[in-house]
Write a protein that holds these residues in place. Sequence first.
Motif, mmCIF file in Angstrom:
data_model
loop_
_atom_site.group_PDB
_atom_site.id
_atom_site.type_symbol
_atom_site.label_atom_id
_atom_site.label_comp_id
_atom_site.label_asym_id
_atom_site.label_seq_id
_atom_site.Cartn_x
_atom_site.Cartn_y
_atom_site.Cartn_z
ATOM 1 N N ALA A 34 74.905 -14.666 14.400
ATOM 2 C CA ALA A 34 74.501 -13.717 15.293
ATOM 3 C C ALA A 34 73.713 -12.653 14.522
ATOM 4 C CB ALA A 34 75.606 -13.046 16.094
ATOM 5 N N THR A 35 72.517 -12.417 14.492
ATOM 6 C CA THR A 35 71.668 -11.665 13.529
ATOM 7 C C THR A 35 70.929 -10.327 14.503
ATOM 8 O OG1 THR A 35 69.423 -12.856 13.811
ATOM 9 C CG2 THR A 35 71.207 -13.518 12.237
ATOM 10 N N ASP A 36 70.750 -9.175 13.717
ATOM 11 C CA ASP A 36 70.257 -8.272 14.365
ATOM 12 C C ASP A 36 69.587 -7.193 13.490
ATOM 13 O OD1 ASP A 36 69.935 -7.245 17.668
ATOM 14 O OD2 ASP A 36 69.415 -5.776 16.234
ATOM 15 N N LEU A 37 68.608 -6.505 13.922
ATOM 16 C CA LEU A 37 68.143 -5.543 12.697
ATOM 17 C C LEU A 37 69.068 -4.533 12.526
ATOM 18 C CD1 LEU A 37 65.323 -4.521 11.940
ATOM 19 C CD2 LEU A 37 64.936 -3.438 14.130
ATOM 20 N N ASP A 38 69.945 -4.329 13.565
ATOM 21 C CA ASP A 38 70.855 -3.357 13.592
ATOM 22 C C ASP A 38 72.359 -3.797 13.388
ATOM 23 O OD1 ASP A 38 72.482 -1.093 14.387
ATOM 24 O OD2 ASP A 38 71.434 -0.584 15.750
ATOM 25 N N LEU A 39 72.783 -4.044 12.282
ATOM 26 C CA LEU A 39 74.133 -4.664 12.037
ATOM 27 C C LEU A 39 75.356 -3.811 12.666
ATOM 28 C CD1 LEU A 39 75.669 -6.777 10.404
ATOM 29 C CD2 LEU A 39 75.807 -5.598 8.444
ATOM 30 N N ALA A 40 75.134 -2.253 12.388
ATOM 31 C CA ALA A 40 76.242 -1.572 12.995
ATOM 32 C C ALA A 40 76.410 -1.723 14.536
ATOM 33 C CB ALA A 40 75.913 -0.461 12.798
ATOM 34 N N ALA A 41 75.421 -2.071 15.504
ATOM 35 C CA ALA A 41 75.249 -2.446 16.556
ATOM 36 C C ALA A 41 76.082 -3.838 16.923
ATOM 37 C CB ALA A 41 73.837 -2.250 17.403
ATOM 38 N N LEU A 42 75.740 -4.733 16.037
ATOM 39 C CA LEU A 42 76.053 -6.007 16.158
ATOM 40 C C LEU A 42 77.627 -5.764 16.110
ATOM 41 C CD1 LEU A 42 74.405 -8.627 13.871
ATOM 42 C CD2 LEU A 42 74.760 -9.029 16.257
ATOM 43 N N GLU A 43 78.164 -5.407 14.894
ATOM 44 C CA GLU A 43 79.612 -5.268 14.709
ATOM 45 C C GLU A 43 80.085 -4.339 15.863
ATOM 46 O OE1 GLU A 43 79.591 -3.198 11.061
ATOM 47 O OE2 GLU A 43 79.602 -5.542 10.141
ATOM 48 N N THR A 44 79.653 -3.327 16.329
ATOM 49 C CA THR A 44 80.493 -2.881 17.701
ATOM 50 C C THR A 44 80.371 -3.714 18.747
ATOM 51 O OG1 THR A 44 79.297 -0.826 16.804
ATOM 52 C CG2 THR A 44 79.980 -0.524 19.040
ATOM 53 N N LYS A 45 79.230 -4.520 19.111
ATOM 54 C CA LYS A 45 79.240 -5.455 20.257
ATOM 55 C C LYS A 45 80.286 -6.280 20.220
ATOM 56 C CE LYS A 45 75.876 -5.297 23.020
ATOM 57 N NZ LYS A 45 75.682 -4.826 24.244
ATOM 58 N N PHE A 46 80.533 -6.859 18.898
ATOM 59 C CA PHE A 46 81.344 -8.045 18.755
ATOM 60 C C PHE A 46 82.613 -7.590 18.106
ATOM 61 C CE2 PHE A 46 77.021 -9.896 18.965
ATOM 62 C CZ PHE A 46 77.329 -10.867 20.212
ATOM 63 N N ALA A 47 83.020 -6.101 18.304
ATOM 64 C CA ALA A 47 84.363 -5.873 17.706
ATOM 65 C C ALA A 47 85.595 -6.758 18.240
ATOM 66 C CB ALA A 47 84.406 -4.399 17.888
ATOM 67 N N ASP A 48 85.357 -7.038 19.782
ATOM 68 C CA ASP A 48 86.696 -7.748 20.186
ATOM 69 C C ASP A 48 86.385 -9.291 20.253
ATOM 70 O OD1 ASP A 48 87.493 -5.117 20.844
ATOM 71 O OD2 ASP A 48 86.474 -5.198 22.931
ATOM 72 N N ALA A 49 85.297 -9.672 19.771
ATOM 73 C CA ALA A 49 85.053 -10.981 20.087
ATOM 74 C C ALA A 49 85.269 -11.772 18.557
ATOM 75 C CB ALA A 49 83.649 -11.194 20.632
ATOM 76 N N LYS A 50 86.025 -11.110 17.617
ATOM 77 C CA LYS A 50 86.105 -11.858 16.445
ATOM 78 C C LYS A 50 86.932 -13.278 16.545
ATOM 79 C CE LYS A 50 85.418 -8.029 13.211
ATOM 80 N NZ LYS A 50 85.586 -6.870 13.939
ATOM 81 N N THR A 51 86.004 -14.139 15.793
ATOM 82 C CA THR A 51 86.585 -15.622 15.661
ATOM 83 C C THR A 51 85.835 -16.173 14.415
ATOM 84 O OG1 THR A 51 85.850 -17.813 16.521
ATOM 85 C CG2 THR A 51 85.110 -15.964 17.561
ATOM 86 N N ASP A 52 86.696 -17.242 13.766
ATOM 87 C CA ASP A 52 85.986 -17.871 12.790
ATOM 88 C C ASP A 52 84.383 -18.611 12.884
ATOM 89 O OD1 ASP A 52 87.322 -19.844 13.667
ATOM 90 O OD2 ASP A 52 88.530 -20.143 11.832
ATOM 91 N N THR A 53 84.205 -18.422 14.174
ATOM 92 C CA THR A 53 83.048 -19.497 14.267
ATOM 93 C C THR A 53 81.874 -18.409 14.562
ATOM 94 O OG1 THR A 53 83.847 -19.525 16.851
ATOM 95 C CG2 THR A 53 83.936 -21.528 15.642
ATOM 96 N N LEU A 54 82.195 -17.076 14.582
ATOM 97 C CA LEU A 54 81.082 -15.918 14.603
ATOM 98 C C LEU A 54 80.859 -15.331 13.403
ATOM 99 C CD1 LEU A 54 79.128 -14.326 16.419
ATOM 100 C CD2 LEU A 54 81.487 -12.767 16.695
ATOM 101 N N HIS A 55 79.498 -15.397 13.005
ATOM 102 C CA HIS A 55 79.068 -14.745 11.688
ATOM 103 C C HIS A 55 78.120 -13.809 11.913
ATOM 104 C CE1 HIS A 55 80.968 -18.475 10.028
ATOM 105 N NE2 HIS A 55 80.506 -19.183 10.927
ATOM 106 N N LEU A 56 78.409 -12.512 11.754
ATOM 107 C CA LEU A 56 77.402 -11.493 11.776
ATOM 108 C C LEU A 56 76.409 -11.219 10.632
ATOM 109 C CD1 LEU A 56 79.758 -8.800 13.978
ATOM 110 C CD2 LEU A 56 78.481 -10.929 14.750
ATOM 111 N N ARG A 57 75.241 -11.205 10.822
ATOM 112 C CA ARG A 57 74.447 -10.877 9.718
ATOM 113 C C ARG A 57 73.332 -9.910 10.217
ATOM 114 N NH1 ARG A 57 77.765 -13.592 7.926
ATOM 115 N NH2 ARG A 57 77.647 -15.529 6.515
#
Length: 259
Positions: A34-57
Amino acid sequence: MRLNGKTCLVTGAAGGIGSALTKLFLSQGAQVIATDLDLAALETKFADAKTDTLHLRALDITDPTAIAALNDSLEAENLPINVLVNNAAAIRIGALLDASPEDLDLVYRVNMRGTMMMMQGFMPGMIARGGGTILNMASLAGVHAMYERFAYGASKAAIVMMTRSVAVDYVAKGIRANCICAARVETPFIRSYLTEYYPDEVEERFEALSKYQPTGRMITADEVAQMAVYLCAEESAMVNGQAFTIDGGVTAGDRAPAT
Ligand SMILES: NC(=O)c1ccc[n+]([C@@H]2O[C@H](COP(=O)([O-])OP(=O)(O)OC[C@H]3O[C@@H](n4cnc5c(N)ncnc54)[C@H](O)[C@@H]3O)[C@@H](O)[C@H]2O)c1
């Protein structure tokens, strides 16, 4: 699960449609970058969805150096992608006489050039591995003239034709490419442009945008994500070079019975 074995890169994943799509893809067995210009927004959005199949960049789709670096690092991490979802975009509102050269430059740089560079960056790896699937988020504005979407609509029409062009040119290399053309989808995108362009009329404009669909409401991001799952799964293996409309009937025909 419908996306088992798929490694999907999604752009603009911190946004309304991108985040819904990411969550649904994960639930269908995909690995998602899952990628975005805004990494902080990504981290907030997926804070409750952590799984080892999700990679934030973090990724700015207008930056070819960043695209190449992400491609290299995913290959090095043994996460080579076979599905690319180009979802990030910029919007400008206005008719021809409202549009500035800067408006056109922005939608060109993000929507057209960004989508092109993402496909150029990630498709060679897909081809080398035997093929893959591309899904571009166009818009109803790319196939149907919507009020005051001169620059944005032109950029989305270009995405429709880039999609078809890739489908024709690379089908023999195992690539298929499709796009989604949605009418109004209820996401932060809508309220943010209403606030920017019509700060005193946000609620009435929101209501009017809901009624734009003959079904009387906006499309949900989940409804777009469901279509995206189909277009990225093996079940759509024979669907190639198509623009799928999801519009509650806007383009079907008449709006009201004739008396
Ligand atoms: N919401 C609608 O009514 C609607 C209708 C039709 C099509 N679409 C399309 O769907 C897609 C997603 O829209 P949304 O409503 O979820 O928007 P959104 O504004 O909620 O999300 C867009 C995301 O893209 C990211 N982004 C913007 N520029 C970027 C860049 N240069 N590099 C990387 N990321 C960038 C933003 O940070 C944001 O997180 C867009 O392509 C949009 O044109 C939306």
